[in-house]
Design a protein around this motif. Structure first.
Motif, PDB file in Angstrom:
ATOM      1  N   GLY A 189      36.674  45.942  36.753  1.00  0.00           N
ATOM      2  CA  GLY A 189      37.110  46.507  38.018  1.00  0.00           C
ATOM      3  C   GLY A 189      38.600  46.450  38.279  1.00  0.00           C
ATOM      4  N   TRP A 190      39.375  46.023  37.283  1.00  0.00           N
ATOM      5  CA  TRP A 190      40.822  45.919  37.476  1.00  0.00           C
ATOM      6  C   TRP A 190      41.488  47.283  37.495  1.00  0.00           C
ATOM      7  N   SER A 191      40.840  48.271  36.934  1.00  0.00           N
ATOM      8  CA  SER A 191      41.254  49.675  37.056  1.00  0.00           C
ATOM      9  C   SER A 191      39.997  50.470  37.382  1.00  0.00           C
ATOM     10  N   VAL A 192      40.147  51.464  38.239  1.00  0.00           N
ATOM     11  CA  VAL A 192      38.989  52.265  38.641  1.00  0.00           C
ATOM     12  C   VAL A 192      39.268  53.741  38.386  1.00  0.00           C
ATOM     13  N   ASP A 210      36.481  56.944  42.080  1.00  0.00           N
ATOM     14  CA  ASP A 210      35.986  55.713  42.694  1.00  0.00           C
ATOM     15  C   ASP A 210      36.866  55.285  43.866  1.00  0.00           C
ATOM     16  N   ASP A 211      36.253  54.603  44.796  1.00  0.00           N
ATOM     17  CA  ASP A 211      36.967  53.990  45.917  1.00  0.00           C
ATOM     18  C   ASP A 211      37.058  52.501  45.618  1.00  0.00           C
ATOM     19  N   PRO A 212      38.266  51.961  45.445  1.00  0.00           N
ATOM     20  CA  PRO A 212      38.391  50.545  45.079  1.00  0.00           C
ATOM     21  C   PRO A 212      37.753  49.589  46.076  1.00  0.00           C
ATOM     22  N   ARG A 213      37.535  50.026  47.314  1.00  0.00           N
ATOM     23  CA  ARG A 213      36.868  49.166  48.303  1.00  0.00           C
ATOM     24  C   ARG A 213      35.425  48.890  47.915  1.00  0.00           C
ATOM     25  N   HIS A 214      34.856  49.749  47.063  1.00  0.00           N
ATOM     26  CA  HIS A 214      33.442  49.621  46.705  1.00  0.00           C
ATOM     27  C   HIS A 214      33.220  49.195  45.255  1.00  0.00           C
ATOM     28  N   PRO A 274      33.693  46.073  42.724  1.00  0.00           N
ATOM     29  CA  PRO A 274      34.049  44.652  42.640  1.00  0.00           C
ATOM     30  C   PRO A 274      34.938  44.358  41.432  1.00  0.00           C
ATOM     31  N   VAL A 275      35.571  43.215  41.486  1.00  0.00           N
ATOM     32  CA  VAL A 275      36.466  42.736  40.435  1.00  0.00           C
ATOM     33  C   VAL A 275      35.860  41.464  39.846  1.00  0.00           C
ATOM     34  N   ARG A 276      35.929  41.331  38.505  1.00  0.00           N
ATOM     35  CA  ARG A 276      35.435  40.124  37.842  1.00  0.00           C
ATOM     36  C   ARG A 276      36.618  39.403  37.202  1.00  0.00           C
ATOM     37  N   ASP A 277      36.835  38.136  37.611  1.00  0.00           N
ATOM     38  CA  ASP A 277      37.940  37.383  37.034  1.00  0.00           C
ATOM     39  C   ASP A 277      37.498  36.721  35.723  1.00  0.00           C
ATOM     40  N   ASP A 278      38.435  36.081  35.057  1.00  0.00           N
ATOM     41  CA  ASP A 278      38.146  35.490  33.747  1.00  0.00           C
ATOM     42  C   ASP A 278      37.225  34.274  33.816  1.00  0.00           C
ATOM     43  N   ARG A 279      36.930  33.783  35.006  1.00  0.00           N
ATOM     44  CA  ARG A 279      35.959  32.689  35.172  1.00  0.00           C
ATOM     45  C   ARG A 279      34.559  33.230  35.421  1.00  0.00           C
ATOM     46  N   GLY A 280      34.447  34.565  35.498  1.00  0.00           N
ATOM     47  CA  GLY A 280      33.153  35.190  35.699  1.00  0.00           C
ATOM     48  C   GLY A 280      32.785  35.441  37.146  1.00  0.00           C
ATOM     49  N   SER A 281      33.659  35.068  38.072  1.00  0.00           N
ATOM     50  CA  SER A 281      33.385  35.315  39.487  1.00  0.00           C
ATOM     51  C   SER A 281      33.543  36.797  39.780  1.00  0.00           C
ATOM     52  N   LEU A 282      32.650  37.321  40.588  1.00  0.00           N
ATOM     53  CA  LEU A 282      32.643  38.728  40.959  1.00  0.00           C
ATOM     54  C   LEU A 282      32.841  38.817  42.469  1.00  0.00           C
ATOM     55  N   PHE A 283      33.802  39.652  42.892  1.00  0.00           N
ATOM     56  CA  PHE A 283      34.088  39.725  44.319  1.00  0.00           C
ATOM     57  C   PHE A 283      34.691  41.074  44.692  1.00  0.00           C
ATOM     58  N   TYR A 284      34.564  41.385  45.978  1.00  0.00           N
ATOM     59  CA  TYR A 284      35.231  42.545  46.563  1.00  0.00           C
ATOM     60  C   TYR A 284      36.549  42.072  47.168  1.00  0.00           C
ATOM     61  N   LEU A 285      37.558  42.932  47.114  1.00  0.00           N
ATOM     62  CA  LEU A 285      38.833  42.672  47.773  1.00  0.00           C
ATOM     63  C   LEU A 285      38.785  43.347  49.135  1.00  0.00           C
ATOM     64  N   LEU A 286      38.999  42.589  50.187  1.00  0.00           N
ATOM     65  CA  LEU A 286      38.889  43.105  51.540  1.00  0.00           C
ATOM     66  C   LEU A 286      40.262  43.475  52.104  1.00  0.00           C
ATOM     67  N   PRO A 287      40.311  44.415  53.043  1.00  0.00           N
ATOM     68  CA  PRO A 287      41.588  44.878  53.597  1.00  0.00           C
ATOM     69  C   PRO A 287      42.417  43.784  54.271  1.00  0.00           C
ATOM     70  N   ASP A 288      41.765  42.715  54.739  1.00  0.00           N
ATOM     71  CA  ASP A 288      42.507  41.639  55.403  1.00  0.00           C
ATOM     72  C   ASP A 288      43.023  40.589  54.427  1.00  0.00           C
ATOM     73  N   GLY A 289      42.804  40.785  53.131  1.00  0.00           N
ATOM     74  CA  GLY A 289      43.313  39.864  52.120  1.00  0.00           C
ATOM     75  C   GLY A 289      42.314  38.826  51.641  1.00  0.00           C
ATOM     76  N   ARG A 290      41.127  38.830  52.209  1.00  0.00           N
ATOM     77  CA  ARG A 290      40.106  37.884  51.740  1.00  0.00           C
ATOM     78  C   ARG A 290      39.386  38.460  50.530  1.00  0.00           C
ATOM     79  N   LYS A 291      38.697  37.569  49.822  1.00  0.00           N
ATOM     80  CA  LYS A 291      37.811  37.962  48.727  1.00  0.00           C
ATOM     81  C   LYS A 291      36.391  37.646  49.165  1.00  0.00           C
ATOM     82  N   GLU A 292      35.493  38.598  48.967  1.00  0.00           N
ATOM     83  CA  GLU A 292      34.086  38.375  49.283  1.00  0.00           C
ATOM     84  C   GLU A 292      33.325  38.249  47.979  1.00  0.00           C
TER      85      GLU A 292
END
Length: 110
Positions: free
Chosen positions: A72-75, A79-83, A85-103
């Protein structure tokens, strides 16, 4: 769309990163990367920008985001990047939110 990322958006993305690459967690140096490339209509938004290590689209995680597109580092242009998710190198999967949080996502379908 302006050609310069606003100070506000830049500050939110860099704060979200905690001074580390958002993919591999190295200390940098960091560059802001557009997940949906500007050439594909990507905007300077918090959910479309990530702080990645590397330089000029060629090295580090910034370079990887331009070559492998995995995690998900490039879409795609459609695609709409809001929809996407991004997977980091630790395997965590999350959405990037407009307020700067990760869900974080705990859904097994991803």
């Amino acid at each position: 769309m302006g050609t310069v990322i606003s100070k506000r958006v830049r500050a939110i993305v860099l704060e979200r990163s905690g001074g580390q690459c958002e993919r591999c967690f190295s200390a940098g140096p960091l560059e802001l990367h557009h997940r949906k490339f500007r050439s594909r209509g990507g905007k300077h938004t918090v959910e479309n920008l990530v702080a990645l290590c590397g330089w000029g689209n060629h090295t580090g995680c910034h370079g990887l985001a331009h070559t492998d597109g995995d995690g998900g580092w490039s879409v795609h242009s459609w695609d709409d990047p809001r929809h996407i998710p991004v997977r980091d190198d630790r395997g965590s999967l999350f959405y990037l939110l407009p307020d700067g949080r990760k869900e974080q996502i705990h859904d097994p379908k991803f």
